[in-house]
Scaffold this motif. Sequence first.
Motif, PDB file in Angstrom:
ATOM      1  N   UNK A  30      12.880   8.180  -3.807  1.00  0.00           N
ATOM      2  CA  UNK A  30      14.673   8.640  -3.788  1.00  0.00           C
ATOM      3  C   UNK A  30      15.023   8.439  -2.043  1.00  0.00           C
ATOM      4  N   UNK A  31      14.369   9.205  -0.817  1.00  0.00           N
ATOM      5  CA  UNK A  31      14.393   8.494   0.021  1.00  0.00           C
ATOM      6  C   UNK A  31      14.865   7.113   0.414  1.00  0.00           C
ATOM      7  N   UNK A  60       3.773   5.740  -5.262  1.00  0.00           N
ATOM      8  CA  UNK A  60       3.288   5.430  -6.916  1.00  0.00           C
ATOM      9  C   UNK A  60       2.705   6.112  -7.517  1.00  0.00           C
ATOM     10  N   UNK A  61       1.109   6.391  -6.847  1.00  0.00           N
ATOM     11  CA  UNK A  61       0.509   7.272  -7.291  1.00  0.00           C
ATOM     12  C   UNK A  61       0.522   8.613  -7.526  1.00  0.00           C
ATOM     13  N   UNK A  62       1.113   9.369  -6.170  1.00  0.00           N
ATOM     14  CA  UNK A  62       1.264  10.509  -5.882  1.00  0.00           C
ATOM     15  C   UNK A  62       1.906  10.973  -7.060  1.00  0.00           C
ATOM     16  N   UNK A 104       0.525  -1.156   0.516  1.00  0.00           N
ATOM     17  CA  UNK A 104       0.340   0.440   0.012  1.00  0.00           C
ATOM     18  C   UNK A 104       0.920   0.939  -0.022  1.00  0.00           C
ATOM     19  N   UNK A 105       1.768   1.758   0.523  1.00  0.00           N
ATOM     20  CA  UNK A 105       2.777   2.320   0.554  1.00  0.00           C
ATOM     21  C   UNK A 105       3.741   2.471  -0.148  1.00  0.00           C
ATOM     22  N   UNK A 106       4.007   2.323  -1.164  1.00  0.00           N
ATOM     23  CA  UNK A 106       4.308   1.304  -2.485  1.00  0.00           C
ATOM     24  C   UNK A 106       3.166   2.459  -3.389  1.00  0.00           C
ATOM     25  N   UNK A 107       2.086   1.682  -3.656  1.00  0.00           N
ATOM     26  CA  UNK A 107       1.185   2.292  -4.957  1.00  0.00           C
ATOM     27  C   UNK A 107       0.841   3.694  -3.731  1.00  0.00           C
ATOM     28  N   UNK A 108       0.699   4.231  -2.950  1.00  0.00           N
ATOM     29  CA  UNK A 108       0.304   5.542  -2.782  1.00  0.00           C
ATOM     30  C   UNK A 108       1.910   6.376  -3.272  1.00  0.00           C
TER      31      UNK A 108
END
Length: 208
Positions: free
Chosen positions: A33-34, A24-26, A18-22
């Motif tokens: 980069x962080x 990516x979508x944003x 979910x974090x990766x998707x958020x």
Amino acid sequence: MAREDLVVTLAAVDDTVASFSEIDNAGNTRAMNKMARRLGKEQPALLRYAAALREQHGERVGEAAVFYGTLVWAMFDRHAGRKLPTLTPENLADAEKVLDEALAKVEDLDARPVYERHAEPLMVAQPHIYAKLAQLLEEDVRGEVIDEECVRLILRPTQAAIEAFDAALDGRRPGERRGPLVRDAPKVGRNDPCPCGSGQKYKRCHGA
């Protein structure tokens, strides 16, 4: 740590995706980069291992290998935090051997869909990661993000990373304990080529 405590939880897996998707979508390049900087500092051997596919098979396969390698690391990192060891090249090479031996015992492996070519004894160790990996790879193939040949090429190093982290956590093949960063190669300058193999300067890639 008890064996059951080593299994990355379903919640940790789902929260990571979910974090990766958020991100990516944003289009949150700062967050991406962080995360890339953390991977390069905390798991340099894993980054080089995944990025090696770029040199062997081209940009698309290399990017997919780095993405899924980063995803696996992030799942373990969310679950174990500071207890997660730093993988070494030896960890990853040994994990490949274990993986290859396990896969060699699977009957009719090539008859399975490419994203389901796993060895059950290894899946039992990290069931939630393996289930999510198969789901995401199938979705990427169906969505034509990557093709089945790309999945075939990245699946082995991705599964090796899972095995390496699992073995390092439970002490079968310990990695390096987290602590002051000890480099196994000279420090990368900001104007040097990025160790991920992208061809860009470090300051414009994983050092951004």
